[in-house]
Design an enzyme around this catalytic site. Sequence first.
Site, mmCIF file in Angstrom:
data_model
loop_
_atom_site.group_PDB
_atom_site.id
_atom_site.type_symbol
_atom_site.label_atom_id
_atom_site.label_comp_id
_atom_site.label_asym_id
_atom_site.label_seq_id
_atom_site.Cartn_x
_atom_site.Cartn_y
_atom_site.Cartn_z
ATOM 1 N N GLY A 1 -27.952 51.557 -5.801
ATOM 2 C CA GLY A 1 -27.145 52.713 -5.349
ATOM 3 C C GLY A 1 -27.017 52.780 -3.847
ATOM 4 O O GLY A 1 -26.975 53.858 -3.264
ATOM 5 N N GLY A 2 -26.950 51.627 -3.197
ATOM 6 C CA GLY A 2 -26.662 51.593 -1.756
ATOM 7 C C GLY A 2 -25.173 51.807 -1.536
ATOM 8 O O GLY A 2 -24.435 52.123 -2.474
ATOM 9 N N ARG B 1 -28.142 41.993 0.546
ATOM 10 C CA ARG B 1 -27.519 40.721 0.923
ATOM 11 C C ARG B 1 -28.565 39.834 1.582
ATOM 12 O O ARG B 1 -29.571 40.326 2.075
ATOM 13 C CB ARG B 1 -26.340 40.982 1.871
ATOM 14 C CG ARG B 1 -25.351 41.921 1.221
ATOM 15 C CD ARG B 1 -23.947 41.892 1.744
ATOM 16 N NE ARG B 1 -23.325 40.659 2.081
ATOM 17 C CZ ARG B 1 -22.468 39.993 1.301
ATOM 18 N NH1 ARG B 1 -22.169 40.431 0.088
ATOM 19 N NH2 ARG B 1 -21.887 38.880 1.730
ATOM 20 N N HIS C 1 -5.564 71.663 16.828
ATOM 21 C CA HIS C 1 -5.538 72.466 15.601
ATOM 22 C C HIS C 1 -4.241 72.191 14.858
ATOM 23 O O HIS C 1 -3.202 72.056 15.496
ATOM 24 C CB HIS C 1 -5.611 73.944 15.969
ATOM 25 C CG HIS C 1 -5.496 74.848 14.766
ATOM 26 N ND1 HIS C 1 -6.526 75.020 13.872
ATOM 27 C CD2 HIS C 1 -4.462 75.609 14.308
ATOM 28 C CE1 HIS C 1 -6.148 75.862 12.932
ATOM 29 N NE2 HIS C 1 -4.899 76.230 13.162
HETATM 30 P P1 FAD Z 1 -19.354 36.926 7.390
HETATM 31 O O1 FAD Z 1 -18.283 37.921 7.367
HETATM 32 O O2 FAD Z 1 -20.261 36.799 6.243
HETATM 33 O O3 FAD Z 1 -18.708 35.539 7.761
HETATM 34 C C1 FAD Z 1 -19.442 34.362 7.797
HETATM 35 C C2 FAD Z 1 -18.502 33.194 7.617
HETATM 36 O O4 FAD Z 1 -19.210 31.993 7.835
HETATM 37 C C3 FAD Z 1 -17.903 33.089 6.224
HETATM 38 O O5 FAD Z 1 -16.504 33.067 6.301
HETATM 39 C C4 FAD Z 1 -18.455 31.786 5.667
HETATM 40 O O6 FAD Z 1 -17.523 31.099 4.862
HETATM 41 C C5 FAD Z 1 -18.736 31.014 6.939
HETATM 42 N N1 FAD Z 1 -19.785 29.987 6.817
HETATM 43 C C6 FAD Z 1 -21.016 30.143 6.274
HETATM 44 N N2 FAD Z 1 -21.716 28.980 6.363
HETATM 45 C C7 FAD Z 1 -20.898 28.091 6.972
HETATM 46 C C8 FAD Z 1 -21.044 26.731 7.350
HETATM 47 N N3 FAD Z 1 -22.179 26.046 7.147
HETATM 48 N N4 FAD Z 1 -19.995 26.109 7.957
HETATM 49 C C9 FAD Z 1 -18.838 26.789 8.184
HETATM 50 N N5 FAD Z 1 -18.644 28.074 7.836
HETATM 51 C C10 FAD Z 1 -19.658 28.723 7.251
HETATM 52 N N6 FAD Z 1 -19.088 46.286 6.877
HETATM 53 C C11 FAD Z 1 -18.563 47.307 7.583
HETATM 54 O O7 FAD Z 1 -18.769 47.398 8.797
HETATM 55 N N7 FAD Z 1 -17.766 48.253 6.979
HETATM 56 C C12 FAD Z 1 -17.492 48.212 5.653
HETATM 57 O O8 FAD Z 1 -16.778 49.078 5.137
HETATM 58 C C13 FAD Z 1 -18.034 47.147 4.881
HETATM 59 N N8 FAD Z 1 -17.765 47.045 3.553
HETATM 60 C C14 FAD Z 1 -18.263 45.993 2.843
HETATM 61 C C15 FAD Z 1 -17.983 45.904 1.491
HETATM 62 C C16 FAD Z 1 -18.478 44.856 0.733
HETATM 63 C C17 FAD Z 1 -18.150 44.779 -0.733
HETATM 64 C C18 FAD Z 1 -19.277 43.851 1.369
HETATM 65 C C19 FAD Z 1 -19.818 42.694 0.579
HETATM 66 C C20 FAD Z 1 -19.572 43.933 2.723
HETATM 67 C C21 FAD Z 1 -19.073 44.999 3.470
HETATM 68 N N9 FAD Z 1 -19.358 45.132 4.833
HETATM 69 C C22 FAD Z 1 -18.845 46.184 5.549
HETATM 70 C C23 FAD Z 1 -20.264 44.180 5.531
HETATM 71 C C24 FAD Z 1 -19.456 43.157 6.340
HETATM 72 O O9 FAD Z 1 -18.552 42.502 5.495
HETATM 73 C C25 FAD Z 1 -20.400 42.177 7.010
HETATM 74 O O10 FAD Z 1 -21.372 42.868 7.742
HETATM 75 C C26 FAD Z 1 -19.633 41.250 7.943
HETATM 76 O O11 FAD Z 1 -18.648 40.528 7.258
HETATM 77 C C27 FAD Z 1 -20.602 40.281 8.639
HETATM 78 O O12 FAD Z 1 -19.880 39.478 9.504
HETATM 79 P P2 FAD Z 1 -20.405 38.035 9.944
HETATM 80 O O13 FAD Z 1 -19.414 37.546 10.948
HETATM 81 O O14 FAD Z 1 -21.825 38.113 10.317
HETATM 82 O O15 FAD Z 1 -20.367 37.138 8.639
#
Ligand code: FAD
Length: 474
Positions: free
Chosen positions: A187-188, A278, A450
């Site tokens: 429930g997160g 995650r 307002h």
């Molecule tokens: P990611 O977005 O995870 O991107 C990492 C990328 O690295 C990916 O595209 C992957 O393919 C690539 N990659 C991985 N390993 C390799 C490799 N070896 N070589 C090349 N490419 C690679 N956050 C919010 O702020 N607001 C929200 O409303 C929100 N809603 C969410 C809803 C859901 C259902 C989910 C699952 C997440 C949500 N989040 C939200 C969290 C948010 O999506 C993440 O915090 C954010 O995407 C993290 O960004 P990042 O750049 O660290 O990594």
Amino acid sequence: MVVGEVAVETDVVVIGGGPGGYAAAIRLGQLGKAVVLIEKDALGGVCLNRGCIPSKALIHTANEFHKLPTLRKMGIAVGDKKATIDLGQWQGWKQQIVHQLSSGVAHLCEKNGVTVVKGEATFLSDNRIGVETGGDFETYKFEKAIIATGSRPLIPSFLQIDGTYILDSTAALELTEVPSTLTIVGGGYIGIEMGMAFAKLGTDVTIIEMGEQILPQLASHQAKEVARQAKKMGMTIKPSTKVEKAEIKNGKVQIEVTSEQKGTEHIESEKVLVTIGRRPNTENIGLDQAGVSIDERGLIHVDEQCRTNVPHIFAIGDVTPGVALAHRASKQGIVAAEVIGGIASAVDSPYIPYVIFSDPQVAGVGLTEAEAKQQGYTVKTGKFPFKANGRALATNETDGFAEVIVDADTHLLLGMHVVSSDASNLIGEGVLALELAARVEDVAMSIHPHPTLTEGWLEAAEAALGHAIHIINK
Ligand code: FAD
């Protein structure tokens, strides 16, 4: 570009094109660095492709659908036939949004001189990276690297995702039919956001939460507002309950749960969605070869400038400890890029806002009342309920409140929290107020337009000072 055995030399490689990685690459391009951005899947990462954006598109659709019966009281004829939802068609709409955003990122990378390479990257050493591009293997020699490989759903071994019965958030966002029953484990914020969306589309939703309340990171009075609304929607919430096992039987998922109150129970549903957390993508990227350390959870620890234990290798976003949110990843990406570009930049603000797109939405920045007291502050609070706000009444969205947490000695704002239909937009004022070290008088004396929900902040600030106009002051 020479590939294969000869390494291509570049100033910086960024691994991962999510909101952390692409923001870093674009900023590096702006700073004149030669930058290679390696992405194995789609630009935009989890956020654009299977997280923030698709989930908010689902929530928006569910809200519109759910609102239809309430329009009658405003004099809008919606016909006698029950409205229907075609989730298959919705997928097309969602995909169009995702495509537009992902192409936008590609365009921005191109215009900022970023070389985007599609492939899977692995460190070969602390200054070389190999990229599997599906047939070819390319090698890059870099001066600096940024790890932005993000995270994936954490799945317990007894709830393996099969995409049909047991889903993670990615699979749930790809459904083409609304399930009749759905049990959500966790429930997160992701579980609650998706659960409420499906409940509004007609699914019978049960939420299993191990903690004492849903949205465990929130103050209890905030979480209660959401729980109350969830129950009104017909959702079943089972707090302090643990899932023990799951079994597919006769085309349904049966899960066994236990709680102190009710002992062992069995819940049957068409689908189960697992949203218990995650985990960082740090296992298969050759961190050992680069000498980058991780902790027992697989997270990479960084300093304020996003440097890992290897000073020329940086890490940002979900691979680092802290809240896993897109705006934090982007901020870290920009800071890492600026540090590499020679600018004195740091992630030194404690004011990272949170937003939960539940119904009502919840957002906040800074300390809660309990945290402020724990830190030794003498606290003053001011709270204003939206049922006393004209705009909230005129839009039929009166749930929730705005709340300010104030240091009683200095009148500095310590925290601003809001539960409201539009909390996600309202919190912008809170972030700016705290970042600019505003006193409660600064908010109370600013003229708020307002009729808007922003007047909630004005009145909450006035309430903290004992002179709100539209509620009785205690
Ligand atoms: P990611 O977005 O995870 O991107 C990492 C990328 O690295 C990916 O595209 C992957 O393919 C690539 N990659 C991985 N390993 C390799 C490799 N070896 N070589 C090349 N490419 C690679 N956050 C919010 O702020 N607001 C929200 O409303 C929100 N809603 C969410 C809803 C859901 C259902 C989910 C699952 C997440 C949500 N989040 C939200 C969290 C948010 O999506 C993440 O915090 C954010 O995407 C993290 O960004 P990042 O750049 O660290 O990594």
